[in-house]
Motif scaffolding. Structure first.
Motif, short mmCIF file in Angstrom:
data_model
loop_
_atom_site.label_atom_id
_atom_site.label_comp_id
_atom_site.label_asym_id
_atom_site.label_seq_id
_atom_site.Cartn_x
_atom_site.Cartn_y
_atom_site.Cartn_z
N ALA A 211 0.83 -1.21 0.00
CA ALA A 211 0.00 0.00 0.00
C ALA A 211 0.86 1.26 0.00
CB ALA A 211 -0.94 -0.01 1.20
N LYS A 212 1.93 1.25 0.79
CA LYS A 212 2.84 2.41 0.85
C LYS A 212 3.47 2.66 -0.52
CE LYS A 212 6.92 4.17 3.29
NZ LYS A 212 7.93 3.86 4.34
N ALA A 213 3.88 1.58 -1.19
CA ALA A 213 4.47 1.71 -2.52
C ALA A 213 3.45 2.24 -3.52
CB ALA A 213 5.03 0.37 -2.98
N ALA A 214 2.21 1.77 -3.41
CA ALA A 214 1.15 2.23 -4.32
C ALA A 214 0.86 3.71 -4.11
CB ALA A 214 -0.11 1.40 -4.11
N ASP A 215 0.85 4.13 -2.86
CA ASP A 215 0.57 5.54 -2.56
C ASP A 215 1.65 6.48 -3.12
OD1 ASP A 215 -1.78 4.96 -1.29
OD2 ASP A 215 -0.91 4.90 0.72
N MET B 220 -1.72 -9.82 -2.68
CA MET B 220 -1.60 -8.38 -2.44
C MET B 220 -2.96 -7.70 -2.28
SD MET B 220 1.35 -7.36 -5.20
CE MET B 220 2.97 -8.11 -5.20
N ALA B 221 -4.03 -8.42 -2.49
CA ALA B 221 -5.37 -7.82 -2.49
C ALA B 221 -5.68 -7.00 -1.24
CB ALA B 221 -6.42 -8.91 -2.69
N PRO B 222 -5.28 -7.43 -0.01
CA PRO B 222 -5.58 -6.61 1.17
C PRO B 222 -5.02 -5.20 1.09
CG PRO B 222 -4.93 -8.82 1.84
CD PRO B 222 -4.66 -8.72 0.37
N ALA B 223 -3.94 -5.01 0.33
CA ALA B 223 -3.34 -3.68 0.23
C ALA B 223 -4.26 -2.69 -0.46
CB ALA B 223 -2.01 -3.77 -0.53
N GLN B 224 -5.18 -3.22 -1.26
CA GLN B 224 -6.10 -2.34 -1.99
C GLN B 224 -6.91 -1.47 -1.04
OE1 GLN B 224 -9.20 -4.41 -4.12
NE2 GLN B 224 -9.25 -2.87 -5.75
N HIS B 225 -7.23 -2.01 0.13
CA HIS B 225 -8.08 -1.29 1.09
C HIS B 225 -7.26 -0.41 2.03
CE1 HIS B 225 -11.22 -3.91 -0.38
NE2 HIS B 225 -10.50 -4.98 -0.06
N LEU B 226 -5.93 -0.46 1.91
CA LEU B 226 -5.07 0.36 2.78
C LEU B 226 -4.50 1.57 2.05
CD1 LEU B 226 -3.06 -2.51 4.55
CD2 LEU B 226 -5.09 -1.32 5.39
N THR B 227 -4.69 1.64 0.75
CA THR B 227 -4.11 2.74 -0.01
C THR B 227 -4.93 4.02 0.16
OG1 THR B 227 -5.38 2.10 -1.97
CG2 THR B 227 -3.16 1.17 -1.74
N THR B 228 -4.26 5.14 0.00
CA THR B 228 -4.93 6.45 0.06
C THR B 228 -4.75 7.22 -1.24
OG1 THR B 228 -2.92 7.46 1.01
CG2 THR B 228 -4.59 6.61 2.56
N THR B 229 -4.07 6.63 -2.23
CA THR B 229 -3.82 7.28 -3.49
C THR B 229 -5.12 7.53 -4.26
OG1 THR B 229 -2.66 7.13 -5.61
CG2 THR B 229 -3.40 5.07 -4.62
N ALA B 230 -5.11 8.56 -5.07
CA ALA B 230 -6.27 8.85 -5.92
C ALA B 230 -6.26 7.99 -7.18
CB ALA B 230 -6.27 10.33 -6.30
N VAL B 231 -5.14 7.33 -7.45
CA VAL B 231 -5.04 6.46 -8.63
C VAL B 231 -5.80 5.16 -8.34
CG1 VAL B 231 -3.45 5.22 -10.16
CG2 VAL B 231 -2.79 7.43 -9.19
N PRO B 232 -6.66 4.71 -9.25
CA PRO B 232 -7.38 3.44 -9.03
C PRO B 232 -6.41 2.27 -8.84
CG PRO B 232 -8.32 4.63 -10.88
CD PRO B 232 -7.06 5.34 -10.51
N VAL B 233 -6.71 1.44 -7.84
CA VAL B 233 -5.88 0.28 -7.55
C VAL B 233 -6.71 -0.98 -7.80
CG1 VAL B 233 -4.53 -0.96 -5.81
CG2 VAL B 233 -4.56 1.55 -5.82
N LEU B 234 -6.21 -1.85 -8.67
CA LEU B 234 -6.92 -3.07 -9.03
C LEU B 234 -6.21 -4.28 -8.43
CD1 LEU B 234 -7.63 -2.42 -12.83
CD2 LEU B 234 -9.07 -1.85 -10.87
N ALA B 235 -6.98 -5.16 -7.82
CA ALA B 235 -6.45 -6.43 -7.34
C ALA B 235 -7.06 -7.54 -8.19
CB ALA B 235 -6.80 -6.64 -5.86
N SER B 236 -6.62 -8.78 -7.98
CA SER B 236 -7.07 -9.92 -8.77
C SER B 236 -6.92 -9.60 -10.25
CB SER B 236 -8.53 -10.25 -8.46
OG SER B 236 -8.91 -11.45 -9.08
#
Length: 332
Positions: free
Chosen positions: A282-286, A301-317
């Motif tokens: 999540a930190k890397a995605a942000d 990595m799917a749980p990280a999707q709910h921890l991100t705060t970035t405005a960029v859409p994050v896709l899991a699976s």
């Protein structure tokens, strides 16, 4: 001790051991299961093709040269499985397209038939003298065994030719990123080595048919070539980059795909600290601010999707997420 068999076996076993925890934890991922199966088959080929194991198998079963159909079956199953996997990646197995289903049924039926024929021919052959290194040439002119040897070599050659054609045609398509194109070229080299193995074996067998002796091609050249061939199995794991580019092409949109390895995340995951792994991802995605979308490469990595705060859409699976993302881009 035959080093040309046991060294690559050790390498493949280490690769399988490294992959195994992830395969077990993410058993629902068909690509991970498939690659794990291929690694296991590759290990089995080297174990049962080693002269020491051939002698042991013959002795334990009490059947002279029973190792021949065992090894031929493993080789046939391995090359057929590689062909199926490449077809799946190229045509999109997860979407169950009619083209992929037809190709899959055809390959399964053909190579299952080959394996059945191998055992039937061995049952009919008279091969009383145990040969642990030169069976292919020693029995090259023996009824039924001759046909069995030719059948497994032709089946292996056919799979390599078809797979190579699929790979090189794929390389020539437009829109492939450098990582995917480089990985496909590496696989293409591996299958070229496969064809060298088949050529050496077939040349030695044909020489026996014409009264000549080129046994060294089968006993001395082919085994080291096989070591190089099966050592490339690790490269057959289709990268997430391929999925991104595939979906982008289907949506008719160009894609500039960049990859980023989150340092320490996998170590956390392997240690059982899934939350710590998710936090690092999540930190890397942000930290990504100049992308249209972020794709998490693995289901873990799917749980990280709910921890991100970035405005960029994050896709899991990856596959379903990419399909949805491509569909949204197509509607824009």
């Amino acid at each position: 001790m035959y080093i040309s068999f046991w060294i690559p076996l050790a390498v493949l076993a280490v690769a399988l051991a490294i992959r195994l925890p992830g395969i077990i934890k993410l058993w629902q991922d068909p690509l991970l299961r498939a690659v794990g199966g291929l690694l296991l088959l590759a290990c089995a080929v080297f174990v049962f093709a080693a002269p020491d194991t051939i002698a042991w198998t013959n002795r334990v079963t009490g059947v002279p040269n029973i190792s021949a159909p065992v090894v031929y079956t493993l080789l046939t199953a391995f090359c057929g499985s590689c062909l199926l996997l490449v077809i799946a990646w190229r045509n999109g197995l997860s979407e169950h397209s009619p083209r992929t289903r037809r190709a899959t049924r055809w390959v399964l039926a053909l190579y299952t038939g080959v394996i059945v024929a191998l055992w039937a021919l061995f049952a009919l052959a008279d091969v009383p003298d145990e040969r642990v290194r030169d069976l292919d040439t020693y029995y090259a002119r023996t009824a039924f065994m001759r046909e069995e040897i030719l059948l497994y070599l032709l089946a292996h050659t056919a799979a390599c030719l078809v797979t190579s054609r699929v790979i090189w045609n794929w390389i020539r398509t437009g829109g492939l990123g450098p990582w995917l194109r480089g990985g496909l070229r590496f696989m293409g080299v591996g299958y070229a080595m496969n064809l060298l193995y088949d050529g050496a074996k077939l040349s030695a067998v044909l020489a026996r048919w014409t009264g000549h002796d080129l046994d060294w091609l089968s006993t001395d050249l082919a085994p080291p070539v096989a070591c190089v061939v099966l050592a490339t199995v690790e490269s057959t794991l289709a990268p997430t980059v391929a999925l991104v580019e595939e979906e982008a092409r289907r949506a008719g949109r160009p894609a500039d795909v960049r990859t980023f390895l989150v340092d320490g995340a996998f170590a956390r995951f392997e240690a059982g600290d899934t939350h710590g792994c998710a936090r690092l991802v999540a930190k890397a995605a942000d930290a990504v601010t100049d992308a249209d979308v972020i794709v998490l490469a693995q289901a873990s990595m799917a749980p990280a999707q709910h921890l991100t705060t970035t405005a960029v859409p994050v896709l899991a699976s990856p596959r379903p997420g990419l399909a949805a993302g491509a569909d949204a881009l197509h509607r824009r």
